[in-house]
Structure formats: structure tokens, C-alpha cells
Write a protein that holds these residues in place. Structure first.
Motif, PDB file in Angstrom:
ATOM      1  N   GLY A  96       0.692  -1.448  -0.208  1.00  0.00           N
ATOM      2  CA  GLY A  96      -0.254   0.217   0.169  1.00  0.00           C
ATOM      3  C   GLY A  96       0.677   1.264  -0.253  1.00  0.00           C
ATOM      4  N   GLY A  97      -0.045   2.307   0.720  1.00  0.00           N
ATOM      5  CA  GLY A  97       0.746   3.552   0.590  1.00  0.00           C
ATOM      6  C   GLY A  97       0.234   5.107  -0.257  1.00  0.00           C
ATOM      7  N   GLU A  98       0.893   6.042  -0.193  1.00  0.00           N
ATOM      8  CA  GLU A  98       0.006   7.142  -0.398  1.00  0.00           C
ATOM      9  C   GLU A  98       0.145   7.395  -2.346  1.00  0.00           C
ATOM     10  OE1 GLU A  98      -0.969  11.412   0.037  1.00  0.00           O
ATOM     11  OE2 GLU A  98       0.946  10.936   0.643  1.00  0.00           O
ATOM     12  N   PHE A  99      -1.053   7.693  -2.738  1.00  0.00           N
ATOM     13  CA  PHE A  99      -0.867   7.605  -4.251  1.00  0.00           C
ATOM     14  C   PHE A  99      -2.222   8.677  -4.908  1.00  0.00           C
ATOM     15  CE2 PHE A  99      -0.824   3.028  -2.676  1.00  0.00           C
ATOM     16  CZ  PHE A  99       0.491   2.516  -3.631  1.00  0.00           C
ATOM     17  N   SER A 112     -15.974   9.204  -5.473  1.00  0.00           N
ATOM     18  CA  SER A 112     -17.082   8.151  -4.588  1.00  0.00           C
ATOM     19  C   SER A 112     -15.795   6.959  -4.871  1.00  0.00           C
ATOM     20  CB  SER A 112     -18.126   7.415  -4.569  1.00  0.00           C
ATOM     21  OG  SER A 112     -18.575   6.956  -6.918  1.00  0.00           O
ATOM     22  N   VAL A 113     -15.295   5.961  -4.060  1.00  0.00           N
ATOM     23  CA  VAL A 113     -14.294   4.648  -4.732  1.00  0.00           C
ATOM     24  C   VAL A 113     -15.311   3.450  -4.016  1.00  0.00           C
ATOM     25  CG1 VAL A 113     -13.405   5.406  -1.961  1.00  0.00           C
ATOM     26  CG2 VAL A 113     -12.316   4.295  -3.756  1.00  0.00           C
ATOM     27  N   ASP A 114     -15.074   2.496  -4.694  1.00  0.00           N
ATOM     28  CA  ASP A 114     -15.139   0.829  -4.201  1.00  0.00           C
ATOM     29  C   ASP A 114     -13.785   0.180  -3.932  1.00  0.00           C
ATOM     30  OD1 ASP A 114     -16.562  -1.632  -3.791  1.00  0.00           O
ATOM     31  OD2 ASP A 114     -17.337  -1.194  -5.988  1.00  0.00           O
ATOM     32  N   GLY A 115     -13.771   0.172  -2.946  1.00  0.00           N
ATOM     33  CA  GLY A 115     -12.948  -0.896  -2.733  1.00  0.00           C
ATOM     34  C   GLY A 115     -12.139  -0.644  -1.283  1.00  0.00           C
ATOM     35  N   ASP A 116     -11.361  -1.823  -0.269  1.00  0.00           N
ATOM     36  CA  ASP A 116     -10.762  -1.844   0.412  1.00  0.00           C
ATOM     37  C   ASP A 116      -9.762  -1.491   1.768  1.00  0.00           C
ATOM     38  OD1 ASP A 116     -13.562  -3.496   1.238  1.00  0.00           O
ATOM     39  OD2 ASP A 116     -12.765  -5.554   0.602  1.00  0.00           O
ATOM     40  N   GLY A 117      -9.836  -0.871   2.079  1.00  0.00           N
ATOM     41  CA  GLY A 117      -8.723  -0.112   3.042  1.00  0.00           C
ATOM     42  C   GLY A 117      -8.373   0.792   2.044  1.00  0.00           C
ATOM     43  N   THR A 172      -7.415  11.251   1.180  1.00  0.00           N
ATOM     44  CA  THR A 172      -6.886  12.155   1.219  1.00  0.00           C
ATOM     45  C   THR A 172      -6.822  13.591   1.588  1.00  0.00           C
ATOM     46  OG1 THR A 172      -4.565  11.757   0.897  1.00  0.00           O
ATOM     47  CG2 THR A 172      -5.503  11.242   2.907  1.00  0.00           C
ATOM     48  N   SER A 173      -7.608  14.176  -0.548  1.00  0.00           N
ATOM     49  CA  SER A 173      -7.337  15.890  -0.701  1.00  0.00           C
ATOM     50  C   SER A 173      -9.178  15.762  -1.049  1.00  0.00           C
ATOM     51  CB  SER A 173      -7.469  15.156  -2.047  1.00  0.00           C
ATOM     52  OG  SER A 173      -7.655  14.186  -3.130  1.00  0.00           O
ATOM     53  N   ALA A 174      -9.627  16.545  -1.071  1.00  0.00           N
ATOM     54  CA  ALA A 174     -10.711  16.893  -1.235  1.00  0.00           C
ATOM     55  C   ALA A 174     -11.749  16.002  -1.592  1.00  0.00           C
ATOM     56  CB  ALA A 174     -11.121  18.410  -2.319  1.00  0.00           C
ATOM     57  N   SER A 175     -13.067  15.589  -2.179  1.00  0.00           N
ATOM     58  CA  SER A 175     -13.759  14.506  -2.108  1.00  0.00           C
ATOM     59  C   SER A 175     -14.975  15.599  -3.364  1.00  0.00           C
ATOM     60  CB  SER A 175     -14.294  13.683  -1.997  1.00  0.00           C
ATOM     61  OG  SER A 175     -14.931  14.344  -0.810  1.00  0.00           O
ATOM     62  N   SER A 176     -14.740  16.530  -3.407  1.00  0.00           N
ATOM     63  CA  SER A 176     -15.666  17.201  -4.267  1.00  0.00           C
ATOM     64  C   SER A 176     -14.647  18.226  -4.776  1.00  0.00           C
ATOM     65  CB  SER A 176     -17.421  17.422  -4.091  1.00  0.00           C
ATOM     66  OG  SER A 176     -16.415  18.707  -2.769  1.00  0.00           O
ATOM     67  N   THR A 229      -5.934  12.724  -3.994  1.00  0.00           N
ATOM     68  CA  THR A 229      -4.770  11.644  -3.405  1.00  0.00           C
ATOM     69  C   THR A 229      -5.719  10.834  -2.366  1.00  0.00           C
ATOM     70  OG1 THR A 229      -4.520  13.488  -1.769  1.00  0.00           O
ATOM     71  CG2 THR A 229      -2.816  13.739  -3.616  1.00  0.00           C
ATOM     72  N   PHE A 230      -4.796  10.074  -1.951  1.00  0.00           N
ATOM     73  CA  PHE A 230      -5.593   8.896  -1.461  1.00  0.00           C
ATOM     74  C   PHE A 230      -4.402   7.418  -1.236  1.00  0.00           C
ATOM     75  CE2 PHE A 230      -5.658   6.864  -5.395  1.00  0.00           C
ATOM     76  CZ  PHE A 230      -4.855   5.424  -5.527  1.00  0.00           C
ATOM     77  N   THR A 231      -5.174   7.154   0.201  1.00  0.00           N
ATOM     78  CA  THR A 231      -3.862   5.916   0.702  1.00  0.00           C
ATOM     79  C   THR A 231      -5.001   4.793   0.815  1.00  0.00           C
ATOM     80  OG1 THR A 231      -4.827   6.051   3.148  1.00  0.00           O
ATOM     81  CG2 THR A 231      -2.645   7.582   2.209  1.00  0.00           C
ATOM     82  N   VAL A 232      -3.920   3.629   1.122  1.00  0.00           N
ATOM     83  CA  VAL A 232      -4.080   1.841   0.424  1.00  0.00           C
ATOM     84  C   VAL A 232      -3.340   1.235   1.777  1.00  0.00           C
ATOM     85  CG1 VAL A 232      -4.675   0.173  -1.140  1.00  0.00           C
ATOM     86  CG2 VAL A 232      -4.526   2.231  -2.098  1.00  0.00           C
TER      87      VAL A 232
END
Length: 199
Positions: free
Chosen positions: A32-35, A51-56, A60-64, A72-75
Motif C-alpha cells: 500500500g501507500g499514498e497515491f 466516490s470509491v469502491d474498494g477495501d482499505g 486524503t484530498s477534497a472529494s468534491s 490523493t488517497f491512501t491504501v
């Protein structure tokens, strides 16, 4: 609205907005990590929502927002033995990331019986891929290892010292798996004399 005679007609014009989603790399490692991915809008005033569909996964940024943006997002680590998909949807447009499966490592054998005189033993570490990392965690003073960490498959030589005391056992952890060593006692006894006569 337009009125013609006694009839009213409503005309709806599309907002003219369109979005493109892109990422430099769609593959995510098992740890994982930040992407991130880019939203490219056809106009600065175009609104969007993610919107996101996935585990974990955590955004981390604005969603709109409006216009161009970097999302940006973390996994979290994927501990499963199979890859998993992470799908982001923005105003009906989708982008899919694939996270690799966790490394599969087999350690064999998981138990040894060691003679009192000591011995050289071999542990076989079989890794699914060449970049699967492993390490050996040991606090057993009478065991030494040819290597304590590595990547990919390997044959590790274990040297067990001679035992001049009672039976003893020790265990070590290799890639999360426990390997047990049991060593026989090195104590010996001699009776002298072997016979005696009494009147």
C-alpha cells in the motif's frame, strides 16, 4: 421556456462539462501507500464529486470541487493472497487501480530434532516472487544462521551447537512462521565400579 401560441416548451441546455481521469501508474504494491490521480475538466467551473469502491482506501484530498484537480488517497496493505481492485468514480467516469497480492512464502520444515553433538541443518524458504522479502527473528543462543534476511527463495543453513546439558528447545520466526528446534541432552553418566561383592 418558450411559449408558442398557448403552448409552453422547456428547453434544457447541457452544461458542456466533461471530465478525463488519468494516473501515472494504475498498479499499487501489496504494502500500500499514498497515491493519486488527475481530474482534467473541460472548464474551470465544471463541478465534480469522487466516490470509491474498494477495501482499505481513504481519500486524503477534497472529494468534491470544480475544475482540474489532483485527488490523493491512501491504501492499506493487502494481506490477502489475491489482488484487489480499487475503483474511483467521478461524475460517471471511472478509473481502476489494481493492488498486488501479499507475498506468499513457504518455510520447510517447521520442526527439527537435533542430536546432542550438534548439527548443520537447512531451512528451505520458497517465495512466490523474487522481490518477496523475508527475515529471521531469533533469540536462541545455540543457533546461528547463514543469513538473517533476504528476498526471493533461499536455502538457509542453521548451525546448532553441541549440547552438554539437559534437553532443550528453541523456536525462531521466519516470514511470520514458527520453526521449532528440539535438541537431545548431552549429559552422560558412568557408574564405577560396575559391580561390587559384599560378604
Amino acid at each position: 421556456t418558450v411559449t408558442v401560441g398557448n403552448q409552453t416548451h422547456t428547453i434544457t441546455q447541457a452544461d458542456g462539462c466533461s471530465l478525463e481521469l488519468s494516473a501515472a501508474n494504475l498498479n499499487i504494491p501489496a504494502e500500500g501507500g499514498e497515491f493519486s490521480f488527475d481530474i482534467v475538466a473541460s472548464a474551470s467551473g465544471c463541478p465534480w464529486s469522487v466516490s470509491v469502491d474498494g477495501d482499505g482506501v481513504s481519500i486524503t484530498s477534497a472529494s468534491s470541487g470544480t475544475g482540474n484537480a489532483l485527488v490523493t488517497f491512501t491504501v492499506a496493505e493487502n494481506e490477502a493472497s489475491s489482488p484487489r481492485s480499487i475503483v474511483f468514480t467521478v461524475n460517471g467516469e471511472s478509473i481502476t487501480f489494481t493492488q498486488a497480492a501479499a507475498c506468499q512464502i513457504t518455510v520447510s520444515p517447521l520442526a527439527f530434532t537435533v542430536p546432542a553433538a550438534g548439527d548443520e541443518l537447512v531451512i528451505e524458504i520458497t517465495a512466490e516472487t523474487e522481490d518477496c522479502a523475508w527475515s529471521i527473528d531469533s533469540s536462541v543462543a545455540w543457533l546461528t544462521f547463514s543469513e538473517l534476511s533476504g528476498e526471493g527463495s533461499a536455502s538457509v543453513t542453521v548451525t546448532a551447537a553441541a549440547n552438554d546439558g539437559n534437553d532443550r528447545e528453541g523456536s525462531v520466526t521466519i516470514a511470520g512462521q514458527t520453526v521449532t528446534f528440539s535438541q537431545e541432552s548431552g549429559c552422560g553418566f558412568t557408574l564405577s565400579p560396575t559391580s561390587e561383592s559384599f560378604d
